[in-house]
Design a protein around this motif. Sequence first.
Motif, PDB file in Angstrom:
ATOM      1  N   SER A  43     -17.008  21.507   6.241  1.00 19.09           N
ATOM      2  CA  SER A  43     -17.299  22.318   6.619  1.00 19.09           C
ATOM      3  C   SER A  43     -18.339  23.154   5.128  1.00 19.09           C
ATOM      4  O   SER A  43     -19.455  24.177   5.503  1.00 19.09           O
ATOM      5  CB  SER A  43     -16.125  23.801   6.972  1.00 19.09           C
ATOM      6  N   LYS A  44     -17.818  23.397   4.203  1.00 18.84           N
ATOM      7  CA  LYS A  44     -18.573  23.873   3.153  1.00 18.84           C
ATOM      8  C   LYS A  44     -19.512  23.271   2.682  1.00 18.84           C
ATOM      9  O   LYS A  44     -20.386  24.145   2.620  1.00 18.84           O
ATOM     10  CB  LYS A  44     -17.532  23.853   1.916  1.00 18.84           C
ATOM     11  N   ILE A  45     -19.782  21.642   2.962  1.00 20.70           N
ATOM     12  CA  ILE A  45     -20.776  21.251   3.016  1.00 20.70           C
ATOM     13  C   ILE A  45     -22.268  21.778   3.305  1.00 20.70           C
ATOM     14  O   ILE A  45     -23.544  21.857   3.775  1.00 20.70           O
ATOM     15  CB  ILE A  45     -21.274  19.704   2.451  1.00 20.70           C
ATOM     16  N   GLU A  46     -21.967  21.618   4.833  1.00 18.08           N
ATOM     17  CA  GLU A  46     -22.535  21.910   5.684  1.00 18.08           C
ATOM     18  C   GLU A  46     -23.022  23.466   6.358  1.00 18.08           C
ATOM     19  O   GLU A  46     -23.951  23.811   6.665  1.00 18.08           O
ATOM     20  CB  GLU A  46     -22.151  21.407   8.025  1.00 18.08           C
ATOM     21  N   SER A  47     -22.155  23.870   5.979  1.00 14.26           N
ATOM     22  CA  SER A  47     -22.848  25.820   5.313  1.00 14.26           C
ATOM     23  C   SER A  47     -23.451  26.092   5.041  1.00 14.26           C
ATOM     24  O   SER A  47     -24.088  26.587   4.374  1.00 14.26           O
ATOM     25  CB  SER A  47     -21.650  26.559   5.677  1.00 14.26           C
ATOM     26  N   GLY A  48     -23.344  24.658   3.368  1.00 15.08           N
ATOM     27  CA  GLY A  48     -24.348  25.493   3.023  1.00 15.08           C
ATOM     28  C   GLY A  48     -23.395  26.112   1.152  1.00 15.08           C
ATOM     29  O   GLY A  48     -23.582  26.700   0.104  1.00 15.08           O
ATOM     30  N   GLU A  49     -22.436  26.419   1.557  1.00 17.14           N
ATOM     31  CA  GLU A  49     -21.495  26.333  -0.033  1.00 17.14           C
ATOM     32  C   GLU A  49     -21.321  25.686  -0.989  1.00 17.14           C
ATOM     33  O   GLU A  49     -21.077  26.300  -1.909  1.00 17.14           O
ATOM     34  CB  GLU A  49     -19.755  27.106   0.991  1.00 17.14           C
ATOM     35  N   ARG A  50     -21.567  24.251  -0.498  1.00 22.09           N
ATOM     36  CA  ARG A  50     -20.748  23.777  -1.245  1.00 22.09           C
ATOM     37  C   ARG A  50     -22.130  22.474  -1.309  1.00 22.09           C
ATOM     38  O   ARG A  50     -22.185  22.122  -0.630  1.00 22.09           O
ATOM     39  CB  ARG A  50     -19.577  23.154  -1.398  1.00 22.09           C
ATOM     40  N   ARG A  51     -22.386  22.202  -3.078  1.00 21.79           N
ATOM     41  CA  ARG A  51     -23.365  21.394  -3.329  1.00 21.79           C
ATOM     42  C   ARG A  51     -22.625  19.963  -3.293  1.00 21.79           C
ATOM     43  O   ARG A  51     -21.614  19.725  -3.447  1.00 21.79           O
ATOM     44  CB  ARG A  51     -24.643  21.426  -3.843  1.00 21.79           C
ATOM     45  N   ILE A  52     -23.994  18.876  -2.663  1.00 19.70           N
ATOM     46  CA  ILE A  52     -23.017  17.533  -3.157  1.00 19.70           C
ATOM     47  C   ILE A  52     -24.170  17.074  -4.257  1.00 19.70           C
ATOM     48  O   ILE A  52     -25.365  16.988  -4.548  1.00 19.70           O
ATOM     49  CB  ILE A  52     -22.983  16.718  -2.165  1.00 19.70           C
ATOM     50  N   ASP A  53     -23.425  16.072  -4.576  1.00 17.19           N
ATOM     51  CA  ASP A  53     -24.077  15.022  -6.003  1.00 17.19           C
ATOM     52  C   ASP A  53     -24.463  13.551  -5.215  1.00 17.19           C
ATOM     53  O   ASP A  53     -23.915  13.100  -3.999  1.00 17.19           O
ATOM     54  CB  ASP A  53     -22.781  15.508  -7.335  1.00 17.19           C
ATOM     55  N   PHE A  54     -24.876  12.824  -5.562  1.00 16.04           N
ATOM     56  CA  PHE A  54     -25.537  11.692  -4.618  1.00 16.04           C
ATOM     57  C   PHE A  54     -24.479  10.529  -4.697  1.00 16.04           C
ATOM     58  O   PHE A  54     -25.031   9.940  -3.736  1.00 16.04           O
ATOM     59  CB  PHE A  54     -26.449  11.130  -6.281  1.00 16.04           C
ATOM     60  N   ILE A  55     -23.767  10.366  -5.682  1.00 17.31           N
ATOM     61  CA  ILE A  55     -22.567   9.734  -5.097  1.00 17.31           C
ATOM     62  C   ILE A  55     -22.073  10.381  -3.654  1.00 17.31           C
ATOM     63  O   ILE A  55     -21.573   9.185  -2.971  1.00 17.31           O
ATOM     64  CB  ILE A  55     -21.481   9.937  -6.864  1.00 17.31           C
ATOM     65  N   GLU A  56     -21.325  11.135  -3.668  1.00 15.09           N
ATOM     66  CA  GLU A  56     -20.806  12.377  -2.699  1.00 15.09           C
ATOM     67  C   GLU A  56     -22.230  11.187  -1.144  1.00 15.09           C
ATOM     68  O   GLU A  56     -21.792  11.636   0.001  1.00 15.09           O
ATOM     69  CB  GLU A  56     -20.584  13.567  -2.952  1.00 15.09           C
ATOM     70  N   LEU A  57     -23.066  12.553  -1.264  1.00 19.93           N
ATOM     71  CA  LEU A  57     -23.663  11.636  -0.234  1.00 19.93           C
ATOM     72  C   LEU A  57     -23.828  10.504   0.152  1.00 19.93           C
ATOM     73  O   LEU A  57     -23.922  10.602   1.245  1.00 19.93           O
ATOM     74  CB  LEU A  57     -26.194  11.863  -1.073  1.00 19.93           C
ATOM     75  N   ARG A  58     -24.291   9.387  -1.364  1.00 20.63           N
ATOM     76  CA  ARG A  58     -23.760   8.018  -0.579  1.00 20.63           C
ATOM     77  C   ARG A  58     -22.513   7.732   0.255  1.00 20.63           C
ATOM     78  O   ARG A  58     -22.768   6.957   1.268  1.00 20.63           O
ATOM     79  CB  ARG A  58     -23.821   7.125  -2.043  1.00 20.63           C
ATOM     80  N   GLU A  59     -21.472   8.100  -0.271  1.00 23.01           N
ATOM     81  CA  GLU A  59     -19.884   7.852   0.672  1.00 23.01           C
ATOM     82  C   GLU A  59     -20.100   8.239   2.073  1.00 23.01           C
ATOM     83  O   GLU A  59     -19.955   7.758   2.838  1.00 23.01           O
ATOM     84  CB  GLU A  59     -19.026   8.226   0.141  1.00 23.01           C
ATOM     85  N   ILE A  60     -20.801   9.573   2.295  1.00 25.75           N
ATOM     86  CA  ILE A  60     -20.947  10.309   3.149  1.00 25.75           C
ATOM     87  C   ILE A  60     -22.098   9.409   4.014  1.00 25.75           C
ATOM     88  O   ILE A  60     -22.078   9.199   5.499  1.00 25.75           O
ATOM     89  CB  ILE A  60     -21.944  11.597   3.463  1.00 25.75           C
ATOM     90  N   LEU A  61     -23.472   8.729   3.669  1.00 23.10           N
ATOM     91  CA  LEU A  61     -24.397   7.834   4.434  1.00 23.10           C
ATOM     92  C   LEU A  61     -24.071   7.039   5.336  1.00 23.10           C
ATOM     93  O   LEU A  61     -23.656   6.091   6.132  1.00 23.10           O
ATOM     94  CB  LEU A  61     -25.724   7.832   3.221  1.00 23.10           C
ATOM     95  N   LYS A  62     -22.813   6.350   4.502  1.00 23.11           N
ATOM     96  CA  LYS A  62     -21.684   5.239   4.359  1.00 23.11           C
ATOM     97  C   LYS A  62     -20.739   4.961   5.551  1.00 23.11           C
ATOM     98  O   LYS A  62     -21.048   4.349   6.172  1.00 23.11           O
ATOM     99  CB  LYS A  62     -20.953   4.583   3.393  1.00 23.11           C
ATOM    100  N   CYS A  63     -20.993   6.308   5.983  1.00 20.77           N
ATOM    101  CA  CYS A  63     -19.517   7.074   6.465  1.00 20.77           C
ATOM    102  C   CYS A  63     -21.083   6.366   7.931  1.00 20.77           C
ATOM    103  O   CYS A  63     -19.805   6.440   9.193  1.00 20.77           O
ATOM    104  CB  CYS A  63     -19.437   7.721   6.436  1.00 20.77           C
ATOM    105  N   PHE A  64     -22.510   6.679   8.340  1.00 23.37           N
ATOM    106  CA  PHE A  64     -22.679   6.696   8.862  1.00 23.37           C
ATOM    107  C   PHE A  64     -23.824   5.380   9.806  1.00 23.37           C
ATOM    108  O   PHE A  64     -23.971   5.356   9.931  1.00 23.37           O
ATOM    109  CB  PHE A  64     -23.764   7.758   9.344  1.00 23.37           C
TER     110      PHE A  64
END
Length: 84
Positions: A43-64
């Motif tokens: 929720s915090k990522i999608e609302s823009g409240e929290r930034r993500i780093d590249f490693i987190e982005l990579r893990e999220i993309l793996k889920c998709f």
Amino acid sequence: MKKSLNSKENKVLLEMLYQLRVSSGLRQSDLADLLKVPQSFISKIESGERRIDFIELREILKCFNTNTMEFLTEFENKINASRK
């Protein structure tokens, strides 16, 4: 370099991640379960409240099952198109 949660680039990134989640038929809680994080993290990522780093982005993309390089290419294309 100025870090801004409200930058055009960050908004494009968040919209792309949101669209990936929705088109995958996942709720925030589903994605959170896959990542082993609280739903509030998503929720915090999608609302823009929290930034993500590249490693987190990579893990999220793996889920998709999304290729990181293809995602980044699409991101760059959207950023460049918005500058024209």
